[in-house]
Design a protein around this motif. Structure first.
Motif, PDB file in Angstrom:
ATOM      1  N   ASN A  74       1.048  -1.066   0.141  1.00 14.68           N
ATOM      2  CA  ASN A  74      -0.009  -0.080   0.147  1.00 14.68           C
ATOM      3  C   ASN A  74       1.080   1.289  -0.052  1.00 14.68           C
ATOM      4  OD1 ASN A  74      -2.344  -1.320  -0.327  1.00 14.68           O
ATOM      5  ND2 ASN A  74      -2.636  -1.242   2.343  1.00 14.68           N
ATOM      6  N   ALA A  75       2.009   1.139   0.604  1.00 13.60           N
ATOM      7  CA  ALA A  75       2.890   2.395   0.720  1.00 13.60           C
ATOM      8  C   ALA A  75       3.382   2.792  -0.725  1.00 13.60           C
ATOM      9  CB  ALA A  75       4.113   2.150   1.463  1.00 13.60           C
ATOM     10  N   GLU A  76       3.558   1.746  -1.408  1.00 17.97           N
ATOM     11  CA  GLU A  76       4.163   1.810  -2.881  1.00 17.97           C
ATOM     12  C   GLU A  76       3.088   2.029  -3.847  1.00 17.97           C
ATOM     13  OE1 GLU A  76       7.023   2.840  -3.823  1.00 17.97           O
ATOM     14  OE2 GLU A  76       7.675   2.929  -1.533  1.00 17.97           O
ATOM     15  N   LYS A  77       1.669   1.544  -3.413  1.00 24.44           N
ATOM     16  CA  LYS A  77       0.584   1.748  -4.410  1.00 24.44           C
ATOM     17  C   LYS A  77       0.714   0.395  -5.266  1.00 24.44           C
ATOM     18  CE  LYS A  77      -1.307   6.150  -3.404  1.00 24.44           C
ATOM     19  NZ  LYS A  77      -1.532   7.577  -4.407  1.00 24.44           N
ATOM     20  N   VAL A  78       1.489  -0.701  -5.262  1.00 30.64           N
ATOM     21  CA  VAL A  78       1.497  -1.824  -5.928  1.00 30.64           C
ATOM     22  C   VAL A  78       0.810  -2.904  -5.606  1.00 30.64           C
ATOM     23  CG1 VAL A  78       3.305  -3.222  -6.923  1.00 30.64           C
ATOM     24  CG2 VAL A  78       3.900  -0.897  -6.444  1.00 30.64           C
ATOM     25  N   LEU A  79       0.255  -3.593  -6.526  1.00 25.86           N
ATOM     26  CA  LEU A  79      -0.424  -4.731  -6.423  1.00 25.86           C
ATOM     27  C   LEU A  79       0.172  -6.035  -7.024  1.00 25.86           C
ATOM     28  CD1 LEU A  79      -3.285  -6.316  -5.505  1.00 25.86           C
ATOM     29  CD2 LEU A  79      -4.127  -5.827  -7.877  1.00 25.86           C
ATOM     30  N   TYR A  80       0.326  -7.265  -6.368  1.00 25.00           N
ATOM     31  CA  TYR A  80       1.075  -8.149  -7.195  1.00 25.00           C
ATOM     32  C   TYR A  80       0.310  -9.456  -7.221  1.00 25.00           C
ATOM     33  CZ  TYR A  80       5.142  -5.421  -5.586  1.00 25.00           C
ATOM     34  OH  TYR A  80       5.972  -4.468  -5.319  1.00 25.00           O
ATOM     35  N   LEU A  81       0.843 -10.186  -8.132  1.00 21.82           N
ATOM     36  CA  LEU A  81       0.173 -11.629  -8.289  1.00 21.82           C
ATOM     37  C   LEU A  81       1.245 -12.637  -8.562  1.00 21.82           C
ATOM     38  CD1 LEU A  81      -2.581 -13.183  -8.652  1.00 21.82           C
ATOM     39  CD2 LEU A  81      -2.245 -13.071 -10.941  1.00 21.82           C
ATOM     40  N   GLN A  82       1.522 -13.419  -7.570  1.00 17.01           N
ATOM     41  CA  GLN A  82       2.617 -14.380  -7.607  1.00 17.01           C
ATOM     42  C   GLN A  82       1.975 -15.539  -8.076  1.00 17.01           C
ATOM     43  OE1 GLN A  82       5.933 -14.189  -7.022  1.00 17.01           O
ATOM     44  NE2 GLN A  82       6.119 -16.544  -7.963  1.00 17.01           N
ATOM     45  N   MET A  83       2.227 -16.120  -9.335  1.00 22.24           N
ATOM     46  CA  MET A  83       1.797 -17.313 -10.181  1.00 22.24           C
ATOM     47  C   MET A  83       2.626 -18.572  -9.974  1.00 22.24           C
ATOM     48  SD  MET A  83      -0.315 -15.549 -12.836  1.00 22.24           S
ATOM     49  CE  MET A  83       1.306 -15.003 -14.025  1.00 22.24           C
ATOM     50  N   ASP A  84       2.401 -19.573  -9.250  1.00 22.13           N
ATOM     51  CA  ASP A  84       3.300 -20.710  -9.415  1.00 22.13           C
ATOM     52  C   ASP A  84       2.478 -21.816 -10.062  1.00 22.13           C
ATOM     53  OD1 ASP A  84       4.131 -19.852  -6.261  1.00 22.13           O
ATOM     54  OD2 ASP A  84       5.513 -19.438  -7.892  1.00 22.13           O
ATOM     55  N   ASN A  85       3.585 -22.945 -10.341  1.00 19.39           N
ATOM     56  CA  ASN A  85       2.969 -24.177 -10.997  1.00 19.39           C
ATOM     57  C   ASN A  85       2.051 -23.809 -12.132  1.00 19.39           C
ATOM     58  OD1 ASN A  85       2.510 -26.704 -11.222  1.00 19.39           O
ATOM     59  ND2 ASN A  85       0.956 -27.008  -9.637  1.00 19.39           N
ATOM     60  N   LEU A  86       2.643 -22.952 -12.965  1.00 20.78           N
ATOM     61  CA  LEU A  86       1.612 -22.488 -13.939  1.00 20.78           C
ATOM     62  C   LEU A  86       1.276 -23.449 -15.041  1.00 20.78           C
ATOM     63  CD1 LEU A  86       3.467 -19.154 -14.534  1.00 20.78           C
ATOM     64  CD2 LEU A  86       0.889 -19.380 -14.204  1.00 20.78           C
ATOM     65  N   LYS A  87       0.016 -23.644 -15.550  1.00 23.01           N
ATOM     66  CA  LYS A  87      -0.586 -24.524 -16.537  1.00 23.01           C
ATOM     67  C   LYS A  87      -1.206 -23.820 -17.893  1.00 23.01           C
ATOM     68  CE  LYS A  87      -2.774 -26.930 -12.663  1.00 23.01           C
ATOM     69  NZ  LYS A  87      -4.023 -27.320 -11.995  1.00 23.01           N
ATOM     70  N   PRO A  88      -0.929 -24.592 -18.837  1.00 24.08           N
ATOM     71  CA  PRO A  88      -1.477 -24.081 -20.166  1.00 24.08           C
ATOM     72  C   PRO A  88      -2.575 -23.063 -20.092  1.00 24.08           C
ATOM     73  CG  PRO A  88      -0.660 -26.066 -20.598  1.00 24.08           C
ATOM     74  CD  PRO A  88      -0.558 -25.729 -19.048  1.00 24.08           C
ATOM     75  N   GLU A  89      -3.708 -23.732 -19.252  1.00 20.87           N
ATOM     76  CA  GLU A  89      -4.917 -22.935 -19.167  1.00 20.87           C
ATOM     77  C   GLU A  89      -4.997 -21.473 -18.401  1.00 20.87           C
ATOM     78  OE1 GLU A  89      -4.324 -26.144 -18.376  1.00 20.87           O
ATOM     79  OE2 GLU A  89      -5.218 -26.784 -16.536  1.00 20.87           O
ATOM     80  N   ASP A  90      -3.668 -21.191 -17.973  1.00 22.59           N
ATOM     81  CA  ASP A  90      -3.605 -20.011 -17.239  1.00 22.59           C
ATOM     82  C   ASP A  90      -3.374 -18.918 -18.294  1.00 22.59           C
ATOM     83  OD1 ASP A  90      -1.934 -21.803 -14.559  1.00 22.59           O
ATOM     84  OD2 ASP A  90      -3.745 -20.946 -14.616  1.00 22.59           O
ATOM     85  N   SER A  91      -2.900 -19.248 -19.436  1.00 23.02           N
ATOM     86  CA  SER A  91      -2.387 -18.551 -20.356  1.00 23.02           C
ATOM     87  C   SER A  91      -3.477 -17.188 -20.636  1.00 23.02           C
ATOM     88  CB  SER A  91      -2.055 -19.219 -21.820  1.00 23.02           C
ATOM     89  OG  SER A  91      -1.021 -19.905 -21.734  1.00 23.02           O
ATOM     90  N   GLY A  92      -3.122 -16.058 -21.152  1.00 20.76           N
ATOM     91  CA  GLY A  92      -4.118 -14.859 -21.274  1.00 20.76           C
ATOM     92  C   GLY A  92      -3.403 -13.752 -21.057  1.00 20.76           C
ATOM     93  N   VAL A  93      -4.443 -12.643 -21.120  1.00 20.99           N
ATOM     94  CA  VAL A  93      -4.083 -11.343 -20.968  1.00 20.99           C
ATOM     95  C   VAL A  93      -4.534 -10.982 -19.472  1.00 20.99           C
ATOM     96  CG1 VAL A  93      -4.228  -8.953 -21.269  1.00 20.99           C
ATOM     97  CG2 VAL A  93      -3.988 -10.706 -23.322  1.00 20.99           C
ATOM     98  N   TYR A  94      -3.635 -10.567 -18.647  1.00 19.76           N
ATOM     99  CA  TYR A  94      -3.919 -10.489 -17.428  1.00 19.76           C
ATOM    100  C   TYR A  94      -3.975  -8.924 -16.929  1.00 19.76           C
ATOM    101  CZ  TYR A  94      -3.153 -15.391 -15.791  1.00 19.76           C
ATOM    102  OH  TYR A  94      -3.334 -16.528 -15.538  1.00 19.76           O
ATOM    103  N   TYR A  95      -5.264  -8.696 -16.318  1.00 19.76           N
ATOM    104  CA  TYR A  95      -5.590  -7.239 -16.124  1.00 19.76           C
ATOM    105  C   TYR A  95      -5.675  -7.013 -14.570  1.00 19.76           C
ATOM    106  CZ  TYR A  95      -7.224  -7.268 -21.056  1.00 19.76           C
ATOM    107  OH  TYR A  95      -7.151  -7.421 -22.249  1.00 19.76           O
ATOM    108  N   CYS A  96      -5.079  -5.944 -13.964  1.00 22.07           N
ATOM    109  CA  CYS A  96      -5.494  -5.527 -12.721  1.00 22.07           C
ATOM    110  C   CYS A  96      -6.707  -4.458 -12.900  1.00 22.07           C
ATOM    111  CB  CYS A  96      -4.356  -4.840 -11.915  1.00 22.07           C
ATOM    112  SG  CYS A  96      -3.665  -3.308 -12.629  1.00 22.07           S
ATOM    113  N   ALA A  97      -7.235  -4.390 -11.423  1.00 17.43           N
ATOM    114  CA  ALA A  97      -8.579  -3.563 -11.616  1.00 17.43           C
ATOM    115  C   ALA A  97      -8.784  -3.097 -10.128  1.00 17.43           C
ATOM    116  CB  ALA A  97      -9.734  -4.600 -12.103  1.00 17.43           C
ATOM    117  N   ALA A  98      -9.435  -1.760 -10.186  1.00 24.60           N
ATOM    118  CA  ALA A  98      -9.955  -1.351  -8.806  1.00 24.60           C
ATOM    119  C   ALA A  98     -11.472  -0.875  -8.851  1.00 24.60           C
ATOM    120  CB  ALA A  98      -8.731  -0.196  -8.607  1.00 24.60           C
TER     121      ALA A  98
END
Length: 133
Positions: A74-98
């Motif tokens: 929150n101090a830096e105003k950054v949102l993260y998404l750690q993605m592990d054990n990725l699968k082919p079905e995880d493919s796509g365009v990823y968007y963040c939203a508020a």
């Protein structure tokens, strides 16, 4: 630049990891819920993970539970998404939203297990994730 700017997308192999980042501008200061969505070609945009800016309390789609982790600085105003054990079905365009600024935005998510793109006001331009076998 827009209200939200994502980065970190890349091409990886099955089982690999990526960490996406999303930098928020002051336009989103009034938002409470921050989320990651994704969209694969020919498919609808789907919610991946959501977190409350004040309370935390992250929620994940069943398809990513146990593999993805949403966090925020929150101090830096950054949102993260750690993605592990990725699968082919995880493919796509990823968007963040508020969201629109509803302090109780997580309540319906916890009750229904649903968070819709319609509940979010601010969007980033997206970052591509490609998982290949």
């Amino acid at each position: 630049q827009g209200p939200l700017v994502e980065s970190g997308g890349a091409a990886v192999q099955v089982g690999g990891s990526l960490r996406l980042s999303c930098v928020a501008s002051e336009d989103t200061d009034g938002s409470y819920c921050l989320a990651w969505f994704r969209q694969a070609p020919g498919k609808a945009r789907e919610g991946v993970a959501v977190i409350h800016k004040e309370f935390g309390s992250p929620y994940y789609a069943n398809s990513v539970k146990g593999r993805f982790t949403i966090t925020q600085d929150n101090a830096e105003k950054v949102l993260y998404l750690q993605m592990d054990n990725l699968k082919p079905e995880d493919s796509g365009v990823y968007y963040c939203a508020a969201d629109y600024g509803l302090r109780w935005c997580m309540t319906p998510v916890k009750q229904t297990g649903i968070f819709s793109s319609a509940d979010f006001k601010y969007w980033g331009q997206g970052t591509q994730v490609t998982v290949s076998s």
